[in-house]
Design an enzyme around this catalytic site. Sequence first.
Site, PDB file in Angstrom:
ATOM      1  N   GLU A   2      37.018   9.516   1.813  1.00 18.61           N
ATOM      2  CA  GLU A   2      37.838   8.337   2.096  1.00 18.61           C
ATOM      3  C   GLU A   2      37.040   7.060   2.319  1.00 18.61           C
ATOM      4  OE1 GLU A   2      37.282  11.015   4.027  1.00 18.61           O
ATOM      5  OE2 GLU A   2      37.322  10.532   6.168  1.00 18.61           O
ATOM      6  N   HIS A  19      45.872  12.523   0.507  1.00 23.99           N
ATOM      7  CA  HIS A  19      44.996  12.825   1.640  1.00 23.99           C
ATOM      8  C   HIS A  19      43.995  11.688   1.894  1.00 23.99           C
ATOM      9  CE1 HIS A  19      42.708  15.569   4.328  1.00 23.99           C
ATOM     10  NE2 HIS A  19      41.695  14.827   3.920  1.00 23.99           N
ATOM     11  N   GLU A  20      43.255  11.323   0.874  1.00 28.54           N
ATOM     12  CA  GLU A  20      42.219  10.288   1.093  1.00 28.54           C
ATOM     13  C   GLU A  20      42.852   8.948   1.476  1.00 28.54           C
ATOM     14  OE1 GLU A  20      39.572  11.656   1.549  1.00 28.54           O
ATOM     15  OE2 GLU A  20      39.854  13.465   0.349  1.00 28.54           O
ATOM     16  N   HIS A  33      43.760   8.710   5.127  1.00 28.96           N
ATOM     17  CA  HIS A  33      42.638   8.361   6.011  1.00 28.96           C
ATOM     18  C   HIS A  33      42.553   6.854   6.271  1.00 28.96           C
ATOM     19  CE1 HIS A  33      40.491  12.051   6.889  1.00 28.96           C
ATOM     20  NE2 HIS A  33      40.369  12.388   5.621  1.00 28.96           N
ATOM     21  N   GLU A  64      41.078  14.743  10.518  1.00 29.13           N
ATOM     22  CA  GLU A  64      41.543  15.568   9.389  1.00 29.13           C
ATOM     23  C   GLU A  64      42.918  16.203   9.608  1.00 29.13           C
ATOM     24  OE1 GLU A  64      40.218  15.293   6.595  1.00 29.13           O
ATOM     25  OE2 GLU A  64      38.248  14.453   7.082  1.00 29.13           O
ATOM     26  N   ASP A  80      29.110  19.575   9.918  1.00 29.32           N
ATOM     27  CA  ASP A  80      29.796  20.118   8.738  1.00 29.32           C
ATOM     28  C   ASP A  80      30.478  21.450   9.041  1.00 29.32           C
ATOM     29  OD1 ASP A  80      29.102  18.077   7.115  1.00 29.32           O
ATOM     30  OD2 ASP A  80      28.113  19.327   5.587  1.00 29.32           O
ATOM     31  N   TYR A  88      41.865  20.850   9.799  1.00 27.78           N
ATOM     32  CA  TYR A  88      42.811  20.354   8.801  1.00 27.78           C
ATOM     33  C   TYR A  88      44.213  20.917   9.020  1.00 27.78           C
ATOM     34  CZ  TYR A  88      38.993  18.462   5.967  1.00 27.78           C
ATOM     35  OH  TYR A  88      37.927  17.731   5.529  1.00 27.78           O
TER      36      TYR A  88
HETATM   37  N1  BES Z   1      36.483  13.340   4.956  1.00 22.74           N
HETATM   38  C1  BES Z   1      36.691  14.511   4.194  1.00 22.74           C
HETATM   39  C2  BES Z   1      35.431  15.051   3.589  1.00 22.74           C
HETATM   40  C3  BES Z   1      34.341  15.420   4.578  1.00 22.74           C
HETATM   41  C4  BES Z   1      34.629  15.958   5.816  1.00 22.74           C
HETATM   42  C5  BES Z   1      33.029  15.234   4.228  1.00 22.74           C
HETATM   43  C6  BES Z   1      33.591  16.279   6.698  1.00 22.74           C
HETATM   44  C7  BES Z   1      32.003  15.550   5.102  1.00 22.74           C
HETATM   45  C8  BES Z   1      32.279  16.072   6.347  1.00 22.74           C
HETATM   46  C9  BES Z   1      37.718  14.294   3.084  1.00 22.74           C
HETATM   47  O1  BES Z   1      38.770  13.452   3.447  1.00 22.74           O
HETATM   48  C10 BES Z   1      38.370  15.609   2.798  1.00 22.74           C
HETATM   49  O2  BES Z   1      38.971  16.131   3.691  1.00 22.74           O
HETATM   50  N2  BES Z   1      38.245  16.113   1.588  1.00 22.74           N
HETATM   51  C11 BES Z   1      38.898  17.336   1.195  1.00 22.74           C
HETATM   52  C12 BES Z   1      40.242  16.974   0.634  1.00 22.74           C
HETATM   53  C13 BES Z   1      41.301  18.003   0.727  1.00 22.74           C
HETATM   54  C14 BES Z   1      41.492  18.596   2.087  1.00 22.74           C
HETATM   55  C15 BES Z   1      42.623  17.452   0.207  1.00 22.74           C
HETATM   56  C16 BES Z   1      38.031  18.007   0.167  1.00 22.74           C
HETATM   57  O3  BES Z   1      37.106  17.384  -0.344  1.00 22.74           O
HETATM   58  O4  BES Z   1      38.228  19.176  -0.116  1.00 22.74           O
HETATM   59 ZN    ZN Z   2      40.010  14.336   4.909  1.00 21.08          ZN
END
Ligand code: BES
Ligand code: ZN
Length: 613
Positions: A284, A308-309, A312, A331, A388, A396
């Site tokens: 995002e 989703h993005e 955010h 999330e 991470d 989520y």
């Molecule tokens: N912000 C996250 C990605 C992220 C989280 C990167 C923690 C590094 C550390 C992003 O918004 C996300 O949740 N991406 C998901 C999307 C999905 C849940 C719709 C993905 O990439 O799978």
């Molecule tokens: Zn996210």
Amino acid sequence: MAAAGCGSPTPEPADHPEFENMGIDVHSYSRPEEVAVRHLDLDIKVDFERNVIAGTASLQIDNKTQSDQLHLDSRGLTIQAVRLEDADNQVSQGSHEVGRDDPQLGQELILPIEPDTRTVHIDYESSPEAAALMWLGPELTADKAGPFLLSQSQAILARTWVPCQDSPKVRMTYAAQVEVPQGLMAVMSASNPQQVSEDGRYSFEMPQPIPSYLLAIAVGKLEFQSLSPRTGVYAEPSVLERAAWELADTEKMVAAAEKLYGPYQWERYDMIVLPPSFPFGGMENPRLTFLTPTMLAGDRSLVALIAHELAHSWSGNLVTDSTWNDFWLNEGFTTYIEHRIMEKVYGDEVEEMLAVLELEALRESLASDFEDARETWLYLDLQGRNPDDGMNSVAYDKGHFFLRMVEETVGRERFDPFLRGYFDHFAFQSVDTAQFVAYLRDNLMAGDEQLAQDLRIDEWVYGPGLPENCPEPQSTALQQVEAQLQALNQGTAPADLDTEGWTTHHYLYFLRNLPQDLSEERLAGLDAAFSLSETGNSEILCQWLGVAVEHDYRAADQALEAFLSRQGRRKFLMPLYGALVDVGRGDDARRIYDSAKFGYHSVSRNSVEGLLN
Ligand code: BES
Ligand code: ZN
């Protein structure tokens, strides 16, 4: 500790040893309560010869406590010079010292400052190994016409390319001057160009204050296509048209979100479709969502990722989690809003189907993925761990169903204005879990004892698993899939199943719920009937290849190896490498990994290596 009983008052941080770190960012060396960075000016050159970013970061500071030191985060940066500038723009030589050093957290930079120091200029260079950055040769791009650079700063990787206070508690505005090789376009999480510049120089501005994990850059042979007056997409030329078609509903989504949660605060909402090495589905980055090309299914069936993005832009970018222990505030809220946007744009049937799939996966994950029940609280304890590790179904999906439960309990007429009020109240600030719970108590529960008992806030937030009042979404569409699964179980040949009108998510549910006992012939029948090994839909392919590995269906091996070699999205790599290891094919996994890893970002490499070792 056992979960607090239902209806008991919310535990206060001081009463519980688990909450010792509430609001404290254990993943940053910075001390923003003493000196806070308010604005960053970057003047950098992107050097594709040496794979480094080099230049000057100028940090404007607010010295709240007359401190004589500024503490910053860095990891692998070479600091060449420090200069201090005072309120009268007098510049004097500065210095720095390295304090603590840790493989994950990096090096603490300690910079002596004067009482009247306003700006600290740091000449520096990133390392070619900077974990946030991925330097791709032309062969790893769609058009193979030039090199490509992409960044991924969340959670604590911004410090590998910019010296900063790398904590979600700190917000700063930024501006950047970026020089890249002629013919390439640079884009950032800021105001962006729509055309290639003649001289390879670009200027950026982000006038809204953001946390460091939203610093982002991409450089490559890019073109822009407008989708609506305030939305558009960047991609390599050969991808651009497909991308624009897939993302055509973006404006509708922005409008739907605004209706629910108030005006979009970031002016433009653009997206960039990156090369397949990007480790996530989406990120995002404000004004410019970063996307995997694996979401281009050709039928717009994977656009929940955009919902989703985009979500955010409220939950995360506008109101930010204070620390990575509060990750669910980013999330879980975002996943909840994602569903609200999907419902508004595509209808309840579609949204409920997604919700059923999600809850099914959440229950499975809770049953098998966590060794310690503490990891299944919404409020995490990531001290000494890589943040991470918090990126899983708890933040989520448990987060999403928690909010859905509150919504169902009080009704949308109360819940929607409450959430909107929350975003207004905390706009451009960071919030920790205790602050959110207090806000909820004051503004929604407001002394209603019965409601407090019904919600079971403590059980959800400070307790394991899924409490009993978890909502149960219903999907008639998926009931039809159930019927076909039964038919399959009773011997109907795959080609004779009634799959008319099935979309991606019908197939995903079908594949996830196939019987355990499947003969090779059955698998071949499924493969042939639905062209599974050949599908261009990455979600279906990933699900199918998992089934194939689990049942030792070797006819899919080629497709498996090709899929693992052509994209580096962690969500697809982990289950497939994991399945290979589980069935005793660790050697195959290692062989494929060794040849494919050059196309994987460090985030994906680290995760896969953790699994293979
Ligand atoms: N912000 C996250 C990605 C992220 C989280 C990167 C923690 C590094 C550390 C992003 O918004 C996300 O949740 N991406 C998901 C999307 C999905 C849940 C719709 C993905 O990439 O799978
Ligand atoms: Zn996210």
